[in-house]
Design a protein around this motif. Structure first.
Motif, PDB file in Angstrom:
ATOM      1  N   GLU A   1       0.825  -1.206   0.000  1.00 10.18           N
ATOM      2  CA  GLU A   1       0.000   0.000   0.000  1.00 10.18           C
ATOM      3  C   GLU A   1       0.864   1.263   0.000  1.00 10.18           C
ATOM      4  N   LYS A   2       1.939   1.243   0.785  1.00 16.46           N
ATOM      5  CA  LYS A   2       2.857   2.393   0.797  1.00 16.46           C
ATOM      6  C   LYS A   2       3.494   2.588  -0.579  1.00 16.46           C
ATOM      7  N   MET A   3       3.884   1.476  -1.195  1.00 18.50           N
ATOM      8  CA  MET A   3       4.516   1.566  -2.504  1.00 18.50           C
ATOM      9  C   MET A   3       3.547   2.135  -3.538  1.00 18.50           C
ATOM     10  N   THR A   4       2.319   1.655  -3.489  1.00 13.72           N
ATOM     11  CA  THR A   4       1.321   2.167  -4.427  1.00 13.72           C
ATOM     12  C   THR A   4       1.116   3.667  -4.236  1.00 13.72           C
ATOM     13  N   ASP A   5       1.142   4.105  -3.003  1.00  9.93           N
ATOM     14  CA  ASP A   5       0.958   5.528  -2.707  1.00  9.93           C
ATOM     15  C   ASP A   5       2.057   6.373  -3.351  1.00  9.93           C
ATOM     16  N   VAL A   6       3.312   5.985  -3.164  1.00 13.71           N
ATOM     17  CA  VAL A   6       4.401   6.809  -3.690  1.00 13.71           C
ATOM     18  C   VAL A   6       4.504   6.691  -5.214  1.00 13.71           C
ATOM     19  N   LEU A   7       4.174   5.520  -5.763  1.00  9.70           N
ATOM     20  CA  LEU A   7       4.253   5.353  -7.215  1.00  9.70           C
ATOM     21  C   LEU A   7       3.103   6.053  -7.932  1.00  9.70           C
ATOM     22  N   GLN A   8       1.950   6.142  -7.282  1.00  7.04           N
ATOM     23  CA  GLN A   8       0.864   6.928  -7.872  1.00  7.04           C
ATOM     24  C   GLN A   8       1.241   8.399  -7.914  1.00  7.04           C
ATOM     25  N   ASN A   9       1.937   8.852  -6.896  1.00  6.26           N
ATOM     26  CA  ASN A   9       2.371  10.240  -6.866  1.00  6.26           C
ATOM     27  C   ASN A   9       3.395  10.519  -7.964  1.00  6.26           C
ATOM     28  N   ALA A  10       4.248   9.535  -8.253  1.00  8.30           N
ATOM     29  CA  ALA A  10       5.255   9.705  -9.304  1.00  8.30           C
ATOM     30  C   ALA A  10       4.607   9.850 -10.671  1.00  8.30           C
ATOM     31  N   VAL A  11       3.459   9.208 -10.869  1.00  9.41           N
ATOM     32  CA  VAL A  11       2.736   9.324 -12.137  1.00  9.41           C
ATOM     33  C   VAL A  11       1.893  10.592 -12.149  1.00  9.41           C
ATOM     34  N   ARG A  12       1.291  10.889 -11.031  1.00  4.68           N
ATOM     35  CA  ARG A  12       0.400  12.044 -10.964  1.00  4.68           C
ATOM     36  C   ARG A  12       1.182  13.356 -11.075  1.00  4.68           C
ATOM     37  N   ALA A  13       2.379  13.394 -10.490  1.00  3.99           N
ATOM     38  CA  ALA A  13       3.081  14.677 -10.430  1.00  3.99           C
ATOM     39  C   ALA A  13       4.587  14.508 -10.403  1.00  3.99           C
TER      40      ALA A  13
END
Length: 721
Positions: free
Chosen positions: A506-518
């Protein structure tokens, strides 16, 4: 006296026959079962439809006798063994007729064999024409008839007989000559096949249509004489043209060739202890796969639309199901060159650059209790072995949270954290996710993908899928199940196993979504779809060939949604790389755009791909027509200097000095603010509004980029988000 001699001769004859019979059975054994012969295997898609038919040197598709129309069976009996249902396995009249013919010809020219004898010969005996073999054939045929019914023998015969064009058996022959199943054959077509038994090459209708027609009519005449058909049927069949139709090449199979190659290779590997390729091609297997044509077609379309710079530039893609690890799409290159040829999606081994950071650094750190907001140091530092990683822009942000380090792909921060948690811990975590590592990989460049052997897109897709699946890893596989000709299950797909805590995923998904989003993966953004992912790039090798050039060797994007994980690689084959053929873009460019296109097609099939659905920021064209994506600075379009105009630095900087000898250096990092090309190089493209940017121009909000602390190289604190 004469009487006694006759009795003695009779007794000797009986003894000789008994001896021959005993020899035949005790020393030669019994005929093999029909199931032991080579037969075609079939590959099925996820819906149970036949995707591809496999056969080796022998093209054979066994069918049950009931599937063969009665007139077709009768045609073979009429021309080959008209007393088949009356004799006990050997036709004495036929034998005497053949004997007279052989004596006249002074050689063995005729066999006089029944269908039963032909079954014995083809399933059991060698094909030479000798009296000893003929004797064995007779005794085995007599015995075989006592243990097998006539219908069983006829079925074995019709599935084994060679009928030309590489076809063994009536089903394969029906496809070869008429492109239909045997159950659909007409009387005339069945008679043509029966006529081929005498000399398949001579009567091949594709080669000698007139001779084939004459032979077919001979068979029909025999059937009429034997009362198997009436005059009306005879006349109708006689008037029917050949109507030949070669089987069409399966265009879908050609289109899906890379996927089919993966299935075949996987099946051979899974069954290597049971027969390997021989069993796969000749074992009559049912190979059930996870293949979905629509997903493969979406991948093909995304690749076709990608706009590769030249014909030598290559790419590869793998799409897997997060929950099961099932491979849904495979693209192994720009063109499919040969069956079981080189598949870049599965066999390529290249350094993954910064896409490896989640596997070797942030994943194990999250397992230890670190979180997205945990502060790590993005500072210049030389480690004990002399290794001194640099950020691509030459700047350092000091103390920053992990989410920012991932967002901007900060190299120094990743190496610092791996040094803190320990290289062995990073290697162990990566191995859990299916990555093959060697002892030589146990060094700090591991943080940036500095591997001795490299990885394949398939391995990277499988590893990232574990994050999407809540910490459960399942080995990527195309095959769900393999069943043999007897209905036994030979192989079952692996099941997921836990390799990390759910909280880590879940933590990984959070930071990787941020890398795509911004962040650096902004081009992979898809409106309305939560995408998590990471970019990766490796620098040109520091060799004489590329001296003075600033460019890249490999560009990656690996990302996932709630359903699928996709790994994309773009680069050149080693043999094609020279001063004119190397990458002038990063992982956040073309690879991320291909990912975006594929995911958009999967999730929005009813909507056309329009300007609003394009990845954020247009891709300015470089001097050689290649793309120059603003991976490092997605706040503005076209902010990446043209390679050769800046010092790319490098994530691992001089890797060859640190036991990494493959010549590739990761360079996937955040660019310094202000490195912006003229506005004319970046056409304005808007994208749907997200986040808190309502009221601003439509599109992904320009992220607020971190500013390095003024006058310092580290130590300043970064507010936890």
């Amino acid at each position: 006296m004469v009487y006694r001699r006759l009795v003695l001769v009779a007794l000797l004859t009986v003894l000789m026959c008994t001896a021959a019979f005993t020899y035949t059975f005790w020393f030669l054994g019994r005929p093999t079962d029909a199931r032991a012969v080579a037969r075609n295997s079939f590959i099925y898609d996820a819906q149970g439809n036949v995707l591809y038919e496999l056969h080796g040197e022998i093209n054979r598709v066994p069918v049950e006798l009931e599937q063969i129309p009665l007139p077709v069976r009768q045609a073979f009996i009429a021309i080959e063994d008209e007393r088949f249902y009356q004799h006990p396995g050997v036709d004495i009249k036929a034998i005497f007729r053949a004997l007279v013919g052989n004596i006249t010809a002074r050689r063995i020219a005729q066999g006089g064999s029944t269908i039963t004898q032909q079954v014995i010969k083809t399933y059991y005996l060698s094909p030479e024409r000798t009296f000893s073999r003929k004797l064995k054939e007779i005794f085995l045929a007599l015995s075989f008839e006592r243990t097998h019914s006539k219908d069983e023998i006829l079925e074995m015969y019709l599935n084994r007989i060679y009928l030309g064009e590489g076809a063994y058996g009536v089903q394969a022959a029906a496809r070869s000559y008429f492109n239909k199943d045997v159950g659909q054959l007409t009387l005339a077509q069945g008679a043509l096949l029966a006529g081929l038994t005498r000399a398949p090459s001579l009567y091949d209708p594709y080669v000698n249509p007139d001779l084939a027609l004459q032979r077919r009519n001979t068979v029909l005449s025999k059937m009429l004489e034997q009362g198997l058909i009436d005059r009306e049927q005879y006349n109708q069949a006689l008037a029917e043209p050949l109507n030949l139709q070669r089987p069409e090449k399966n265009q879908q199979s050609q289109k899906y060739a890379f996927y089919i190659d993966q299935v075949i290779s996987e099946a051979i590997a899974r069954l290597k202890d049971m027969g390997g390729d021989d069993l796969v091609f000749n074992g009559g297997l049912q190979i059930k796969t996870a293949f979905e044509p629509a997903l493969q077609e979406a991948a093909e379309e995304a690749f076709a639309r990608a706009g590769f710079a030249d014909n030598l530039m290559q790419g590869a893609l793998v799409l897997v199901d997060n929950r099961t690890g099932a491979i849904k799409a495979v693209i192994g290159g720009r063109q499919h060159e040969a069956r079981l040829g080189f598949n870049r999606a599965t066999s390529l081994r290249r350094q993954p650059g910064s896409t490896f950071k989640p596997l070797a650094v942030y994943g194990p750190a999250f397992e230890m209790g670190y979180g997205p907001g945990s502060l790590i140091k993005d500072i210049p530092q030389r480690y004990g072995d002399g290794y001194a990683p640099r950020n691509a822009d030459g700047s350092y942000y000091g103390d920053i949270p992990i989410t920012v380090a991932v967002q901007w792909s900060r190299n120094a921060a990743a190496v610092w954290l791996l040094n803190e948690i320990g290289v062995e811990r990073g290697m162990e975590f990566a191995r859990r996710l299916g990555i093959d590592l060697v002892p030589e990989d146990a060094h700090l460049p591991l943080a940036l993908g500095g591997l001795t052997r490299g990885v394949s897109p398939l391995q990277m897709a499988g590893a990232y899928a574990a994050f999407a699946n809540g910490g459960l890893y399942c080995e990527p596989h195309a095959i769900e199940q393999i069943i043999d000709a007897q209905g036994n299950i030979l192989y079952q797909a692996p099941v997921p196993r836990r390799v990390m805590q759910q909280s880590t995923a879940e933590k990984m998904t959070d930071v990787l979504q941020n890398a795509v989003r911004a962040g650096t993966g902004r081009r992979a953004y898809v409106p309305g779809v939560l995408v998590a992912g990471k970019t990766g790039t490796t620098e040109l090798p520091k060799t004489a060939v590329f001296r003075g050039l600033s460019g890249n060797k490999d560009a990656w994007f690996v990302g996932y949604t709630d359903r699928f994980t996709c790994a994309v690689w773009v680069g050149y084959d080693e043999k094609d790389m020279d001063r004119s053929h190397y990458l002038r873009f990063y992982g956040g460019g073309l690879p991320a755009s291909i990912f975006h296109d594929l995911i958009f097609r999967i999730y929005k099939p009813e909507e056309p791909i329009t300007r609003d659905s394009e990845p954020p920021s247009a891709q300015p064209s470089g001097g050689n027509g290649q793309l120059l994506p603003p991976e490092g600075n997605p706040a503005a379009a076209g902010d990446l200097p043209v390679p050769g105009e800046q010092d790319a630095g490098g994530d691992a900087q001089e890797l060859e000095e640190n036991s990494v000898n493959n010549g590739s250096t990761p360079v996937d990092g955040g660019m310094a603010p202000g490195n912006v090309q003229p506005e004319s190089s970046a056409p304005e493209v808007t994208t749907p509004v997200t986040g808190d940017q309502a009221g601003s121009p439509a599109g992904v909000p320009a992220p607020s980029r971190p500013q390095p602390p003024a006058g310092t190289t580290g130590g300043d604190k970064w507010p936890v988000p």
